[in-house]
Structure formats: structure tokens, C-alpha cells
Design an enzyme around this catalytic site. Structure first.
Site, PDB file in Angstrom:
ATOM      1  N   CYS A 189       3.625   1.206  -0.778  1.00  0.00           N
ATOM      2  CA  CYS A 189       2.520   1.374   0.049  1.00  0.00           C
ATOM      3  C   CYS A 189       3.114   2.620   1.243  1.00  0.00           C
ATOM      4  O   CYS A 189       2.325   3.018   1.620  1.00  0.00           O
ATOM      5  CB  CYS A 189       1.969   0.249   0.793  1.00  0.00           C
ATOM      6  SG  CYS A 189       1.337  -0.746  -0.202  1.00  0.00           S
ATOM      7  N   HIS A 248      -1.732   2.571   7.438  1.00  0.00           N
ATOM      8  CA  HIS A 248      -1.830   1.912   6.215  1.00  0.00           C
ATOM      9  C   HIS A 248      -3.074   1.004   6.187  1.00  0.00           C
ATOM     10  O   HIS A 248      -3.089   0.030   7.085  1.00  0.00           O
ATOM     11  CB  HIS A 248      -0.515   1.449   5.684  1.00  0.00           C
ATOM     12  CG  HIS A 248      -0.758   0.619   4.300  1.00  0.00           C
ATOM     13  ND1 HIS A 248      -1.611   1.303   3.293  1.00  0.00           N
ATOM     14  CD2 HIS A 248      -0.295  -0.369   3.877  1.00  0.00           C
ATOM     15  CE1 HIS A 248      -1.295   0.314   2.195  1.00  0.00           C
ATOM     16  NE2 HIS A 248      -0.488  -0.880   2.604  1.00  0.00           N
ATOM     17  N   ASN A 285      -6.981  -2.324   0.006  1.00  0.00           N
ATOM     18  CA  ASN A 285      -5.748  -1.729   0.131  1.00  0.00           C
ATOM     19  C   ASN A 285      -5.491  -0.976  -0.907  1.00  0.00           C
ATOM     20  O   ASN A 285      -5.198  -1.288  -2.100  1.00  0.00           O
ATOM     21  CB  ASN A 285      -4.680  -3.144   0.176  1.00  0.00           C
ATOM     22  CG  ASN A 285      -3.343  -2.523   0.511  1.00  0.00           C
ATOM     23  OD1 ASN A 285      -2.987  -1.265  -0.032  1.00  0.00           O
ATOM     24  ND2 ASN A 285      -2.298  -3.351   0.616  1.00  0.00           N
TER      25      ASN A 285
END
Ligand code: UT7
Length: 311
Positions: free
Chosen positions: A112, A236, A266
Site C-alpha cells: 500500500c 492511504h 482500500n
């Protein structure tokens, strides 16, 4: 040469998977997902759309937005943990499709935090004058490695791509400071085990809350700036509670934090560039705005960037 963002693009698959859909697939509830994560729905790519297809669409949009032709790109970096295959890389696949004939191409694997790692890799080539334009794509087809029988992870993730063209910008603009980090001892908390992604949510949560706040403050400090200077926080998009914790650490009001987690879930390395595009398109980013981007992920990895918007 300072390196900054010259253009942005994104691609999201059309198919929407809502919390209500998930209720029919596993023992979960819309209420649980909303209150624990902030997620309401996510996008899922169908069998015909692979990672490189999404990367290509986002890259094309970013080149158009930057008004730069594919032939002028010196390097392509694709941040992904869900490539079509280990090689040829997604970067090479889109190099061919875009016709970016002179571009070097490689994938970057930092989960990520991949887009942050890609941006800072690009910055090094631009700063030294070795390259002028670098295309960075954050892209994931996480649905490929999602265990639809594991409610701990299946409700969290989505597919998508975001891309940026990075190149030289005026003095005082672009990337002002950065921090990249890793802690391999936490690798076991978020990993691909065989076919599927597995996670210790609580451990990752604790790490994320601490790291997002600390890294954001560190890049401000390195740039000689303070919390009061921040115009926009682009964290994020993993979980609204983690995002809120970093917003509060910076003492920012709600409207100074980007939020797309409710509609896309996500999307790992794609989440930061997708969120940035949406802010840009909504006209919420002005010339000279100070933007803090901050991400964390499997590895464990993390990265933050302080960026002054504009060319
Ligand atoms: O890009 C990086 C990716 N990772 C992350 O960002 C994840 C970070 N972690 C998190 O976001 C959170 O830890 C989660 C959202 C994954 C979990 O939230 P939590 O508040 O930490 O919940 P928990 O793990 O403490 O679980 C609470 C309960 C458990 O039940 P018991 O053991 O207390 O009876 C779980 O089994 O919630 C249960 N649970 C669910 N219930 C309904 C876990 N997943 C679900 C679900 N639906 N989907």
C-alpha cells in the site's frame, strides 16, 4: 531540479459491490463494516479486466491531463502487488500499449506504500537531471487474492488504478520532503499466504495509527513547515478510523482530509493517487497548496511526502 506532479489520472472498474451484497455472501453486516471501516461499497474488476488494463487506462488519463505524449516518458514505474504475472511486468506491458518507446520500465513492490516509493524513486531521477518525465501508476486487482470466505479481510478491499506524471517544476514547488521506511519484523501481520491475502487487523491498525501520524509530522519538520501550513491531507484510504487518527494528529478540520474510502474501499497502492485525482477534479486543490500524502502497508512499509502543488 524539483520534481512535481504534472498530471493525474484514474480508472475504476464499473462493477460495484455494496455492503448489502457482502451480507449475502458471508456472516457480516452493513452496520459492522460502516462503523469499523467507513466503507460502504467498493469496485471489483471482472474477469476480462486485468491489472495492466486498469493501469493502462489510468496512465492514459494522466498523460492527457499532463498534456505530455507517451513518447516523451523516460521511465514507467508501476506500484502493484497484484501484477498480471511476475514478468513481464505491468510496467513493460503498458509501455508497449502506450507506445512509450524510450521509457525504462519496472514494477515497484511496496504494497500500500508503493505509490509513495514510486514517487520518491522518480524524484531521484528527475532531481539529478537523468530523466525528465516519469509515469507512476498505483494499481491493484486485490479481488484476485481476496479470500471471499474470510470476513476479516474480504470486506476491506477494492480494485482500481491511479497514475501521475512527474517532472521538473519551478523552485519551491513539487516534492519538498519525504520519508520512506520499512520494518520487516511486522511482515507476518499482512501478507499473501499461498493464494490469498491474510492479515492481523489489530496489529496493522496499531502500526498504521502510529506511523501515519509520525511520518506526516516528520515530513513537515524536514520541510521546515508546521501543521498549520497544511492545506490538504491525502492519507492511504484503508480505514476511516486510521485516517481520522492522522487527521487529528495534525489538528486539521474534516474538510482538509481527502476521503474516498466509503466508495472504493482500500485499493492499496492506488488509493492515494485516486484520492488526489478526485480532489483535483473537484477543484479543491489550488496552486501553492501544501499537500501531505501518507501511506502504510504490508512489509511493513510506509512513506510520506510533503508536496507544494503547482508547476
Ligand atoms: O492497507 C493496509 C491494510 N490493512 C488495514 O488497514 C487494516 C487495519 N486494521 C483495521 O482496519 C481493523 O483492525 C479491522 C477493520 C480489520 C477490524 O476492526 P477492529 O475494530 O480491529 O475489529 P477486531 O479485529 O477487533 O474484531 C472485532 C470483532 C471480532 O469478533 P470477536 O472475536 O470480538 O467476537 C471479529 O471476528 O469483529 C469481528 N469481525 C467481523 N464482524 C462482522 C471481523 N470482521 C468482521 C466482519 N463482519 N466483516
Amino acid at each position: 531540479m524539483n520534481a512535481g506532479i504534472l498530471g493525474l489520472g484514474r480508472y475504476l472498474p464499473e462493477k460495484i459491490l455494496t455492503n448489502a451484497d457482502l451480507e449475502k455472501m458471508m456472516d457480516t453486516s452493513d452496520e459492522w463494516i460502516r462503523t469499523r471501516t467507513g466503507i460502504e461499497e467498493r469496485r471489483i474488476a471482472n474477469d476480462e479486466i486485468n491489472t495492466s488494463d486498469m493501469a493502462y487506462e489510468a496512465a492514459k488519463a494522466a498523460l492527457e491531463n499532463a498534456e505530455i505524449s507517451a513518447e516523451d516518458i523516460d521511465m514507467i514505474l508501476v506500484a502493484t502487488v497484484t501484477p498480471d504475472q511476475s514478468f513481464p511486468t505491468v510496467a513493460c506491458m503498458i509501455q508497449e500499449k502506450l507506445g512509450a518507446k524510450k521509457a525504462a520500465a519496472m514494477d515497484v513492490s511496496a504494497a500500500c506504500a508503493g505509490f509513495m516509493y514510486g514517487m520518491i524513486t522518480a524524484q531521484q531521477f528527475i532531481q539529478t537531471g537523468a530523466y525528465k518525465y516519469v509515469l507512476i501508476v498505483g494499481v491493484e486487482k486485490l479481488s484476485k487474492i481476496t479470500n471471499w470466505e474470510d470476513r476479516n479481510t474480504a470486506v476491506l478491499f477494492g480494485d482500481g488504478a491511479g497514475a501521475a506524471v512527474v517532472g521538473p517544476v519551478a523552485d519551491g514547488k513539487g516534492i519538498l520532503s519525504f520519508e520512506l521506511g520499512a520494518d520487516g519484523s511486522g511482515g507476518k501481520y499482512l501478507m499473501q499466504e499461498g493464494e490469498f491475502l491474510s492479515m492481523n487487523g489489530r496489529e496493522v491498525f496499531k502500526f498504521a495509527v502510529r506511523q501515519m501520524g509520525e511520518s506526516s509530522l516528520n515530513v513537515l519538520d524536514k520541510a521546515g513547515l508546521t501543521k498549520e501550513d497544511v492545506d490538504l491531507l491525502v492519507p492511504h484510504q484503508a480505514n476511516i478510523r486510521i485516517m481520522e487518527a492522522s487527521r487529528e494528529r495534525l489538528g486539521l478540520p474534516v474538510e482538509k482530509m481527502t476521503k474516498t474510502v466509503h466508495k472504493y474501499g482500500n485499493t492499496s497502492s492506488a488509493s492515494i493517487p485516486i484520492a488526489l485525482v478526485e480532489e483535483m477534479e473537484a477543484g479543491r486543490i489550488k496552486d501553492n497548496d501544501l499537500i501531505i500524502m501518507v501511506g502504510f502497508g504490508g512489509g511493513l512499509t510506509w512513506g510520506a511526502i510533503a508536496l507544494r502543488w503547482g508547476k
